[in-house]
Enzyme design. Structure first.
Site, PDB file in Angstrom:
ATOM      1  CG  PHE A   6      -4.248   0.772   3.184  1.00 51.67           C
ATOM      2  CD1 PHE A   6      -4.769   2.033   3.041  1.00 51.67           C
ATOM      3  CD2 PHE A   6      -4.807  -0.102   4.084  1.00 51.67           C
ATOM      4  CE1 PHE A   6      -5.870   2.403   3.780  1.00 51.67           C
ATOM      5  CE2 PHE A   6      -5.905   0.265   4.816  1.00 51.67           C
ATOM      6  CZ  PHE A   6      -6.443   1.510   4.672  1.00 51.67           C
ATOM      7  CG  LEU A  10      -0.320  -4.969  -4.153  1.00 54.10           C
ATOM      8  CD1 LEU A  10      -0.725  -4.216  -5.429  1.00 54.10           C
ATOM      9  CD2 LEU A  10       1.006  -4.428  -3.628  1.00 54.10           C
ATOM     10  CB  THR A  11      -2.739  -2.933   1.705  1.00 51.21           C
ATOM     11  OG1 THR A  11      -1.477  -3.252   2.281  1.00 51.21           O
ATOM     12  CG2 THR A  11      -3.713  -2.553   2.797  1.00 51.21           C
ATOM     13  CG  PHE A  12      -6.766  -0.455  -0.580  1.00 54.77           C
ATOM     14  CD1 PHE A  12      -5.810  -0.043   0.330  1.00 54.77           C
ATOM     15  CD2 PHE A  12      -8.005   0.158  -0.547  1.00 54.77           C
ATOM     16  CE1 PHE A  12      -6.080   0.955   1.246  1.00 54.77           C
ATOM     17  CE2 PHE A  12      -8.286   1.170   0.370  1.00 54.77           C
ATOM     18  CZ  PHE A  12      -7.315   1.570   1.263  1.00 54.77           C
ATOM     19  CG  HIS A  42      -7.409  -5.036   4.241  1.00 55.82           C
ATOM     20  ND1 HIS A  42      -6.082  -4.770   4.126  1.00 55.82           N
ATOM     21  CD2 HIS A  42      -7.623  -5.344   5.549  1.00 55.82           C
ATOM     22  CE1 HIS A  42      -5.505  -4.894   5.311  1.00 55.82           C
ATOM     23  NE2 HIS A  42      -6.413  -5.244   6.186  1.00 55.82           N
TER      24      HIS A  42
END
Ligand code: ZN
Length: 463
Positions: A52, A119-121, A124
């Protein structure tokens, strides 16, 4: 390797867990399928690719009134997230600023553990809320509404129906105080007391130079005391981009890490000029690590046809993570059984690197069940392998993430410097869902219910 890790008991299974209900589904809309240009580039080679990536405010002159006390409410916290900053990267390059913060602060000796999927989302938003993905709702970077397959979540979708839980900026706003966000996943979503105020909530723009991002945050410390944000959360897309393109061991990573360190140095010197470096808490972290990938380490699902025909439109994600939602009338249990038979037959290329589960049978330590947004079938891939529907081209060597969150290659870093952090202290690795309680404790705020442990802040912070 991932398969052996799956069998281990996790030390992280004893967190209090609770389920937040999925929000009601909204009417079908196609707008969620239209990914803006800024995000479309991240579709490097797969359906749910793992990355992302997301003012000109000149540094105002320093006002002496801000030196004695940062805000009327107490010390301020700045969290900087570097996408895909694999644990150990700081040893690859000259990183005098990261090393300085490690020496004069507290750091996770063997890195920060991401949540699954790495994974990024999802990560975060776990950092922001203290919740595992099924509870905060962002279970992947892209996924459909189970009640309406034409309605997809994507990183640019700011409809609050997707984003559950209470992120840190919302917690600060709930106390009537200022928070600032700079491109953090979910920060543009208006919910609760958080209105995404234009002054302190910047709209994602991938091309804003890193120096400008830091200078904007520094500029907040020149505001009148009562306006200074108690919390600033800022996102940088490097070194994830380089990690995907070149893999984690390429010289380009070394350059990207040196650049990241220079950005951190800019923040430190900006705070020093204002006489605030020892008063402001700086937290450096990342969302996940990076593993090397290469063409010969692919599993192609069409090779499973003699056992079970997987249709392309059943796939919600196929890359470092496999997510399958068969249509009604097709038994998910039967699909899993046939897939694993084929994968273990020795006749499928790299077949044994992929293990397929009904989501309720996934090892508990993944905390990846309990949401209708997670499809019924989840495949976990060994480190560095990838799943593709069929061979359509050669896949270049590079890097990926999304794998088992206990893999060392998936870990990121945690370094904290400030009045509540002991100098030169090393702490054991911990899951990033602990960050929420850590930050609310430093800020003296009452946090929302979350999956972190209540005792964690006391084990890390100075009294
Ligand atoms: Zn990535």
């Amino acid at each position: 390797m991932a398969s052996s890790l799956l069998k281990k008991h996790s030390p992280f299974e004893d967190h209090a867990t609770f389920l937040l209900p999925d929000p009601p589904s909204s009417p079908a809309t196609l707008r969620n399928l239209k990914f803006p240009f800024l995000f479309s580039f991240i579709f490097i080679s797969s359906l749910c690719i793992t990355c992302f990536t997301f003012l000109d405010v000149s540094t105002s002159f320093f006002t002496a009134t801000n030196t004695s006390l940062l805000s009327e409410h107490g010390p301020a916290v700045i969290i900087l997230s570097f996408d895909g900053f694999r644990f150990g990267y700081h040893l690859k390059a000259p990183t005098p600023n990261i090393r300085r913060l490690i020496a004069s602060g507290t750091s996770a000796e063997e890195g920060l553990i991401p949540v699954f999927p790495t994974l990024t989302f999802p990560n975060h938003y776990s950092i922001a809320t203290g919740l595992f993905p099924p509870h905060h709702g962002i279970i992947n970077n892209y996924f459909p509404n189970p009640a309406d397959p034409s309605d997809w979540f994507s990183p640019s979708n700011h409809d609050p129906k997707w984003w559950l839980g209470e992120p840190l900026w919302q917690t600060v706003a709930r106390h009537g105080l200022n928070a600032a966000t700079y491109f953090w996943a979910g920060s543009e979503v208006k919910k609760g007391f958080w209105t995404c105020p234009p002054k302190f909530c910047l709209k994602f723009n991938y091309s804003v130079p890193f120096e400008e991002r830091v200078d904007t945050i520094l500029g907040y410390f020149d505001l009148p005391k009562k306006e200074i944000p108690l919390l600033s959360m800022i996102y940088f897309q490097d070194p994830d981009s380089e990690g995907h393109m070149y893999g984690p061991d390429h010289p380009e990573i070394t350059k990207a890490v040196a650049n990241v360190d220079a950005v951190i140095g800019r923040l430190i010197s900006g705070l020093e000029k204002r006489g605030l470096f020892e008063d402001v808490t700086i937290i450096l972290l990342g969302d996940h690590g990076m593993a090397s990938t290469c063409d010969e380490k692919c599993v192609f699902l069409d090779e499973l046809a003699p056992w079970v025909q997987i249709e392309r439109d059943w796939l919600e994600c196929a890359d470092s993570l496999l997510a399958i939602r068969p249509p009604s009338g097709v038994s998910s249990a039967e699909v899993v059984k046939k897939m694993n038979e084929g994968l273990n037959s020795g006749k499928i290329g790299n077949g044994r690197s992929l293990k397929v589960y009904l989501k309720e049978d996934l090892p508990e330590r993944f905390h990846y069940a309990g949401s209708g947004r997670i499809p019924p079938i989840v495949g976990v891939v060994e480190e560095g392998y990838m799943v593709k529907y069929k061979r359509e081209k050669r896949y270049d060597c590079g890097g990926s993430h999304g794998y088992d969150n206990l893999l060392m290659s998936m870990r990121s870093f945690f370094v904290a410097h400030g009045p509540r952090f002991e100098r030169g202290k090393k702490i054991p690795s911990f899951l990033n869902i602990e960050i929420y309680n850590l930050v609310t404790t430093i800020l003296g705020l009452k946090g929302a219910p979350n999956n972190g442990s209540a005792s964690f802040p006391d084990s890390v912070l100075l009294k």
